[in-house]
Design a protein around this motif. Structure first.
Motif, PDB file in Angstrom:
ATOM      1  N   ALA A 199      15.559  32.031  17.063  1.00  0.00           N
ATOM      2  CA  ALA A 199      15.793  32.851  15.872  1.00  0.00           C
ATOM      3  C   ALA A 199      14.502  33.555  15.459  1.00  0.00           C
ATOM      4  O   ALA A 199      13.403  33.015  15.615  1.00  0.00           O
ATOM      5  N   HIS A 200      14.671  34.745  14.933  1.00  0.00           N
ATOM      6  CA  HIS A 200      13.543  35.528  14.427  1.00  0.00           C
ATOM      7  C   HIS A 200      13.284  35.126  12.975  1.00  0.00           C
ATOM      8  O   HIS A 200      14.229  34.966  12.187  1.00  0.00           O
ATOM      9  N   VAL A 201      12.029  34.977  12.612  1.00  0.00           N
ATOM     10  CA  VAL A 201      11.691  34.482  11.271  1.00  0.00           C
ATOM     11  C   VAL A 201      12.197  35.376  10.144  1.00  0.00           C
ATOM     12  O   VAL A 201      12.458  34.886   9.046  1.00  0.00           O
ATOM     13  N   ASP A 202      12.384  36.665  10.412  1.00  0.00           N
ATOM     14  CA  ASP A 202      12.884  37.556   9.362  1.00  0.00           C
ATOM     15  C   ASP A 202      14.327  37.261   8.987  1.00  0.00           C
ATOM     16  O   ASP A 202      14.793  37.663   7.925  1.00  0.00           O
ATOM     17  N   ASP A 203      15.058  36.549   9.856  1.00  0.00           N
ATOM     18  CA  ASP A 203      16.458  36.216   9.601  1.00  0.00           C
ATOM     19  C   ASP A 203      16.627  34.825   8.982  1.00  0.00           C
ATOM     20  O   ASP A 203      17.746  34.408   8.704  1.00  0.00           O
ATOM     21  N   LEU A 204      15.535  34.105   8.781  1.00  0.00           N
ATOM     22  CA  LEU A 204      15.604  32.713   8.354  1.00  0.00           C
ATOM     23  C   LEU A 204      15.326  32.509   6.879  1.00  0.00           C
ATOM     24  O   LEU A 204      14.532  33.229   6.282  1.00  0.00           O
ATOM     25  N   SER A 205      16.001  31.510   6.336  1.00  0.00           N
ATOM     26  CA  SER A 205      15.704  31.038   4.976  1.00  0.00           C
ATOM     27  C   SER A 205      15.861  29.527   4.981  1.00  0.00           C
ATOM     28  O   SER A 205      16.500  28.963   5.879  1.00  0.00           O
ATOM     29  N   GLU A 206      15.274  28.879   4.012  1.00  0.00           N
ATOM     30  CA  GLU A 206      15.373  27.428   3.941  1.00  0.00           C
ATOM     31  C   GLU A 206      16.786  27.025   3.557  1.00  0.00           C
ATOM     32  O   GLU A 206      17.418  27.658   2.718  1.00  0.00           O
ATOM     33  N   ALA A 207      17.282  25.965   4.174  1.00  0.00           N
ATOM     34  CA  ALA A 207      18.616  25.462   3.874  1.00  0.00           C
ATOM     35  C   ALA A 207      18.608  24.744   2.530  1.00  0.00           C
ATOM     36  O   ALA A 207      17.626  24.099   2.164  1.00  0.00           O
ATOM     37  N   SER A 208      19.703  24.860   1.820  1.00  0.00           N
ATOM     38  CA  SER A 208      19.841  24.166   0.529  1.00  0.00           C
ATOM     39  C   SER A 208      20.109  22.682   0.780  1.00  0.00           C
ATOM     40  O   SER A 208      20.398  22.256   1.907  1.00  0.00           O
ATOM     41  N   ALA A 209      20.040  21.895  -0.271  1.00  0.00           N
ATOM     42  CA  ALA A 209      20.316  20.461  -0.162  1.00  0.00           C
ATOM     43  C   ALA A 209      21.735  20.217   0.339  1.00  0.00           C
ATOM     44  O   ALA A 209      21.977  19.321   1.154  1.00  0.00           O
ATOM     45  N   VAL A 210      22.683  21.027  -0.110  1.00  0.00           N
ATOM     46  CA  VAL A 210      24.075  20.897   0.327  1.00  0.00           C
ATOM     47  C   VAL A 210      24.189  21.206   1.823  1.00  0.00           C
ATOM     48  O   VAL A 210      24.883  20.500   2.565  1.00  0.00           O
ATOM     49  N   GLN A 211      23.507  22.239   2.281  1.00  0.00           N
ATOM     50  CA  GLN A 211      23.543  22.605   3.696  1.00  0.00           C
ATOM     51  C   GLN A 211      22.888  21.523   4.555  1.00  0.00           C
ATOM     52  O   GLN A 211      23.384  21.196   5.632  1.00  0.00           O
ATOM     53  N   ARG A 212      21.793  20.951   4.072  1.00  0.00           N
ATOM     54  CA  ARG A 212      21.133  19.874   4.813  1.00  0.00           C
ATOM     55  C   ARG A 212      22.045  18.652   4.925  1.00  0.00           C
ATOM     56  O   ARG A 212      22.153  18.029   5.982  1.00  0.00           O
ATOM     57  N   ALA A 213      22.705  18.309   3.832  1.00  0.00           N
ATOM     58  CA  ALA A 213      23.616  17.158   3.835  1.00  0.00           C
ATOM     59  C   ALA A 213      24.792  17.395   4.789  1.00  0.00           C
ATOM     60  O   ALA A 213      25.197  16.484   5.522  1.00  0.00           O
ATOM     61  N   ALA A 214      25.336  18.607   4.794  1.00  0.00           N
ATOM     62  CA  ALA A 214      26.443  18.929   5.691  1.00  0.00           C
ATOM     63  C   ALA A 214      25.989  18.849   7.148  1.00  0.00           C
ATOM     64  O   ALA A 214      26.732  18.364   8.015  1.00  0.00           O
ATOM     65  N   ALA A 223      21.248  35.892  11.002  1.00  0.00           N
ATOM     66  CA  ALA A 223      21.675  36.713  12.140  1.00  0.00           C
ATOM     67  C   ALA A 223      22.912  36.139  12.823  1.00  0.00           C
ATOM     68  O   ALA A 223      23.600  36.848  13.557  1.00  0.00           O
ATOM     69  N   THR A 224      23.243  34.881  12.584  1.00  0.00           N
ATOM     70  CA  THR A 224      24.418  34.279  13.217  1.00  0.00           C
ATOM     71  C   THR A 224      25.695  34.491  12.422  1.00  0.00           C
ATOM     72  O   THR A 224      26.772  34.132  12.884  1.00  0.00           O
ATOM     73  N   ARG A 225      25.594  35.076  11.255  1.00  0.00           N
ATOM     74  CA  ARG A 225      26.786  35.324  10.428  1.00  0.00           C
ATOM     75  C   ARG A 225      27.684  36.336  11.122  1.00  0.00           C
ATOM     76  O   ARG A 225      27.244  37.357  11.611  1.00  0.00           O
ATOM     77  N   ILE A 238      23.710  22.759  20.141  1.00  0.00           N
ATOM     78  CA  ILE A 238      23.566  24.141  20.588  1.00  0.00           C
ATOM     79  C   ILE A 238      22.205  24.642  20.131  1.00  0.00           C
ATOM     80  O   ILE A 238      21.862  24.568  18.951  1.00  0.00           O
ATOM     81  N   GLU A 239      21.410  25.138  21.072  1.00  0.00           N
ATOM     82  CA  GLU A 239      20.078  25.641  20.748  1.00  0.00           C
ATOM     83  C   GLU A 239      20.047  27.159  20.837  1.00  0.00           C
ATOM     84  O   GLU A 239      20.752  27.753  21.643  1.00  0.00           O
ATOM     85  N   TRP A 240      19.219  27.770  19.989  1.00  0.00           N
ATOM     86  CA  TRP A 240      19.027  29.214  20.039  1.00  0.00           C
ATOM     87  C   TRP A 240      17.668  29.568  19.464  1.00  0.00           C
ATOM     88  O   TRP A 240      17.064  28.792  18.741  1.00  0.00           O
ATOM     89  N   ALA A 259      34.094  36.236   9.006  1.00  0.00           N
ATOM     90  CA  ALA A 259      33.489  35.791   7.745  1.00  0.00           C
ATOM     91  C   ALA A 259      32.927  34.370   7.852  1.00  0.00           C
ATOM     92  O   ALA A 259      33.017  33.587   6.928  1.00  0.00           O
ATOM     93  N   GLU A 260      32.356  34.059   9.003  1.00  0.00           N
ATOM     94  CA  GLU A 260      31.740  32.748   9.177  1.00  0.00           C
ATOM     95  C   GLU A 260      30.412  32.700   8.437  1.00  0.00           C
ATOM     96  O   GLU A 260      29.705  33.686   8.364  1.00  0.00           O
ATOM     97  N   PRO A 261      30.073  31.524   7.931  1.00  0.00           N
ATOM     98  CA  PRO A 261      28.758  31.393   7.303  1.00  0.00           C
ATOM     99  C   PRO A 261      27.663  31.401   8.366  1.00  0.00           C
ATOM    100  O   PRO A 261      27.925  31.160   9.539  1.00  0.00           O
ATOM    101  N   ALA A 262      26.471  31.673   7.939  1.00  0.00           N
ATOM    102  CA  ALA A 262      25.331  31.627   8.853  1.00  0.00           C
ATOM    103  C   ALA A 262      25.127  30.203   9.341  1.00  0.00           C
ATOM    104  O   ALA A 262      25.441  29.242   8.646  1.00  0.00           O
TER     105      ALA A 262
END
Length: 83
Positions: A55-70, A19-21, A51-53, A26-29
């Motif tokens: 989020a609704h669970v329907d908009d969420l997915s697990e972050a990839s290893a690359v996203q976690r590292a970043a 939902a934050t995209r 920054i806290e927000w 063209a920003e990433p989520a």
């Protein structure tokens, strides 16, 4: 995402909030870490910069290893002993 999966979120999990995209820029989520599971439909997330927000669970997915590292690389690290 199902309510059962939402119930399995735990503090510290890395999640991507689609939902934050931003379409125009063209920003990433945003990737956030779970601060609190509020109920079966929402969680409280935080960015590496604090920054806290909510989020609704329907908009969420697990972050990839690359996203976690970043995410971890973007967290400001403090030098010295925490008080």
């Amino acid at each position: 995402m199902t309510a059962e999966r939402a119930a399995s979120f735990m503090r510290g999990d890395y999640l991507v909030d689609a939902a934050t995209r931003r379409v125009v820029a063209a920003e990433p989520a945003w990737v956030g870490r779970v601060q609190a599971v509020l109920d079966r439909e929402s969680v409280r997330l935080v960015t590496p910069r604090g920054i806290e927000w909510t989020a609704h669970v329907d908009d969420l997915s697990e972050a990839s290893a690359v996203q976690r590292a970043a995410y971890d690389a973007a967290v400001p690290h403090r030098v010295g002993v925490r008080v």
